[in-house]
Enzyme design. Structure first.
Site, PDB file in Angstrom:
ATOM      1  N   ARG A  95     -10.677 -11.295   1.485  1.00  0.00           N
ATOM      2  CA  ARG A  95     -11.559 -12.303   0.889  1.00  0.00           C
ATOM      3  C   ARG A  95     -10.875 -13.671   0.844  1.00  0.00           C
ATOM      4  NH1 ARG A  95     -11.858  -8.776  -4.543  1.00  0.00           N
ATOM      5  NH2 ARG A  95     -11.374  -7.220  -2.960  1.00  0.00           N
ATOM      6  N   LYS A 144       0.844  -1.205   0.000  1.00  0.00           N
ATOM      7  CA  LYS A 144       0.000   0.000   0.000  1.00  0.00           C
ATOM      8  C   LYS A 144       0.876   1.250   0.000  1.00  0.00           C
ATOM      9  CE  LYS A 144      -4.022  -1.757   2.610  1.00  0.00           C
ATOM     10  NZ  LYS A 144      -5.068  -1.510   1.623  1.00  0.00           N
TER      11      LYS A 144
HETATM   12  N1  BES Z   1      -8.300  -3.618   4.124  1.00  0.00           N
HETATM   13  C1  BES Z   1      -8.448  -3.206   2.786  1.00  0.00           C
HETATM   14  C2  BES Z   1      -9.744  -2.474   2.499  1.00  0.00           C
HETATM   15  C3  BES Z   1      -9.922  -1.129   3.141  1.00  0.00           C
HETATM   16  C4  BES Z   1      -9.112  -0.071   2.797  1.00  0.00           C
HETATM   17  C5  BES Z   1     -10.946  -0.940   4.018  1.00  0.00           C
HETATM   18  C6  BES Z   1      -9.322   1.155   3.333  1.00  0.00           C
HETATM   19  C7  BES Z   1     -11.170   0.281   4.584  1.00  0.00           C
HETATM   20  C8  BES Z   1     -10.337   1.334   4.251  1.00  0.00           C
HETATM   21  C9  BES Z   1      -8.432  -4.395   1.840  1.00  0.00           C
HETATM   22  O1  BES Z   1      -7.678  -5.476   2.254  1.00  0.00           O
HETATM   23  C10 BES Z   1      -7.881  -3.903   0.547  1.00  0.00           C
HETATM   24  O2  BES Z   1      -6.778  -3.434   0.544  1.00  0.00           O
HETATM   25  N2  BES Z   1      -8.672  -3.977  -0.502  1.00  0.00           N
HETATM   26  C11 BES Z   1      -8.286  -3.484  -1.773  1.00  0.00           C
HETATM   27  C12 BES Z   1      -8.709  -4.501  -2.800  1.00  0.00           C
HETATM   28  C13 BES Z   1      -8.128  -4.287  -4.170  1.00  0.00           C
HETATM   29  C14 BES Z   1      -6.641  -4.563  -4.161  1.00  0.00           C
HETATM   30  C15 BES Z   1      -8.829  -5.204  -5.127  1.00  0.00           C
HETATM   31  C16 BES Z   1      -8.994  -2.160  -2.005  1.00  0.00           C
HETATM   32  O3  BES Z   1     -10.145  -2.013  -1.593  1.00  0.00           O
HETATM   33  O4  BES Z   1      -8.378  -1.268  -2.587  1.00  0.00           O
HETATM   34 ZN    ZN Z   2      -5.623  -5.354   1.694  1.00  0.00          ZN
END
Ligand code: BES
Ligand code: ZN
Ligand code: ZN
Length: 460
Positions: free
Chosen positions: A313, A239
């Site tokens: 997921r 990230k």
């Molecule tokens: N934990 C995050 C989702 C999230 C981010 C929730 C910010 C609340 C606030 C999750 O694991 C994630 O990073 N999801 C990605 C998925 C993508 C890579 C398909 C997202 O939502 O960007």
């Molecule tokens: Zn994530």
């Protein structure tokens, strides 16, 4: 507890009178002229979340007038415990509006919440005495569980790893004599949780599946699953700094699942409970799972990793498959699953996914009535091709940036048998800005609504 349940206020307790901006003129007319003049002079007009201190002739604090939105607002008195001078207060129902006792108890107790594990609070909150009714008792239970949820989310990842999250489950299980089992580290492979292992294997702290069971064999089984990513770095698909900043809260779904389980046990709902928390840290190391990797999951489906940051997921699919094996009457999963759900609905509205549209609408309506809302989003089958893989059964990212919350939910749906009633809740678990009783930081969302819905569904 800053709310005390007893029939009589403490000595020297100060009455709080409630009013609204629309009823204020009527209330003002009933007051002694000097009190009315004081309130006018200090600019009090009954606005929600405003209050006025009223002195007595000897210069003591004689009473408080508090403006509220309406008497059943769950955040009714939330601004007062930190705003009023430390001391004892009670609701003075003789003038002004009579406060709703459950709302008073919940709002006062949460209004005194602070995350004080690392820094002492600047002052003691004010105390409120309320009659010990069933409603006020229930509110204090709710407040306690909500505060515990916030504490778990607020605790930094350094002090809230998979083992500490499991310890929180054990602690909650003890008063209810619930059973807790953990499958840790490489044991996850032997016991058939390969996806949980794959996501958590690179962390210095071992991944695990935590399972709590409670209740009588003859009652219907309810499985509650929570995403327990104690820190989400994104993995090899790392990230950005901004994106990572709040990722200690990525176990918010697990904290919610535990909270709901605690409420079910404390209120002795006539159900059998299975709480499942896959607890991992999504870390980076030489043995991290990689984009392009393919893993066989518990259910037998082969998943391709499109992005290591879509880890929630992946761990949930093994937990959901395991939950389904018990043939439950209902499965609920809670997860901080996608940024896309926040893009769609913002921070305050968790997204609810459910195949049964009538059930979804009931829950949305109940959420509005409870003022603990969530919003229905579709499990739109036509988008399923977006998560189909050329070389495996399914891929953990959508093709392209659209409908990210829906494609994540569709991914999970592949692991939940078609006939099984299932709720998937994609939530934020965080307050970005402060409101009375809701400081910036971890938050419990949709919890009161889910409890009320479970109570209705499983009414004795
Ligand atoms: N934990 C995050 C989702 C999230 C981010 C929730 C910010 C609340 C606030 C999750 O694991 C994630 O990073 N999801 C990605 C998925 C993508 C890579 C398909 C997202 O939502 O960007
Ligand atoms: Zn994530
Ligand atoms: Zn995550």
């Amino acid at each position: 507890m800053t709310v005390q349940l007893q029939s009589r206020p403490a000595r020297g307790s100060v009455p709080i009178h409630l009013t609204t901006s629309t009823t204020w003129d009527d209330h003002a007319r009933t007051l002694a002229p000097e009190v009315r003049r004081w309130l006018v002079a200090t600019g009090f007009a009954g606005r929600a979340n405003s209050h006025a201190l009223v002195p007595g002739p000897a210069g003591t604090l004689a009473s408080v007038w508090a403006g509220v939105r309406d008497v059943a607002d769950p955040w009714l008195l939330a601004a007062l415990p930190k705003a009023l001078p430390t001391g004892d207060y009670h609701l003075g129902g003789d003038t002004g509006l009579a406060g709703d006792e459950p709302a008073a108890a919940l709002s006062w107790q949460l209004g005194s919440y602070a995350f004080d594990l690392y820094k002492a609070r600047p002052r003691e909150p004010a105390r409120l005495t309320l009659a010990a009714t069933a409603g006020s008792r229930r509110s204090l239970l709710l407040a306690e569980v909500i505060a515990a949820t916030r504490d778990l989310v607020n605790t930094p990842a350094e002090h809230m790893g998979p083992a500490e999250l499991a310890a929180a489950v054990r602690l909650a299980a003890r008063p209810h004599k619930a059973k807790v089992r953990e499958i840790v580290g490489d044991e996850l492979l032997a016991k058939g949780f390969p996806a949980v292992h794959a996501v958590g294997r690179a962390a210095a702290r071992a991944p695990r599946l935590v399972e709590l069971t409670w209740g009588r064999a003859r009652d219907p089984l309810v499985a509650i699953v929570g995403k327990g990513v104690c820190f989400d770095s994104g993995g090899l698909d790392i990230k950005s700094a901004d994106g990572m900043r709040l990722m200690k809260k990525d176990m918010g779904g697990a904290a919610h699942a535990l909270a709901l389980a605690q409420l079910v046990m404390a209120l002795a709902l006539p159900v059998r409970l299975q709480l499942l928390i896959p607890a991992v840290e999504n870390a980076i190391a030489g043995n991290a799972f990689r984009p392009g990797d393919i893993f066989k999951t518990r259910a037998g489906l082969q998943i391709e990793v499109g992005n290591t940051d879509a880890e929630g997921r992946v761990i949930l699919c093994d937990a959901l498959a395991y939950a389904a094996e018990g043939q439950p009457d209902l499965v609920i999963d809670l997860a901080t699953l996608t940024g896309a759900a926040r893009t769609a609905l913002g921070p305050a509205l968790p997204a609810l996914f459910c195949r049964d549209l009538g059930m979804a609408r009931d829950i949305v309506d109940l959420g509005l009535a409870q003022r603990d809302p969530l919003w229905h989003m579709p499990l739109w089958r036509d988008y399923h091709p977006l998560i189909e893989s050329e070389i495996a059964d399914i891929v953990n990212t959508g093709k392209g940036p659209m409908a990210g919350a829906i494609t994540a939910a569709l991914f999970l749906e592949d692991f939940v048998p078609a006939k099984l009633p299932w709720l998937h809740i994609d939530l934020f678990a965080w307050n970005d800005s402060a409101k009375p009783g809701r400081p910036v930081g971890g938050e419990a969302q949709a919890l009161r609504t889910l409890l009320a819905w479970l109570e209705r569904r499983y009414a004795k």
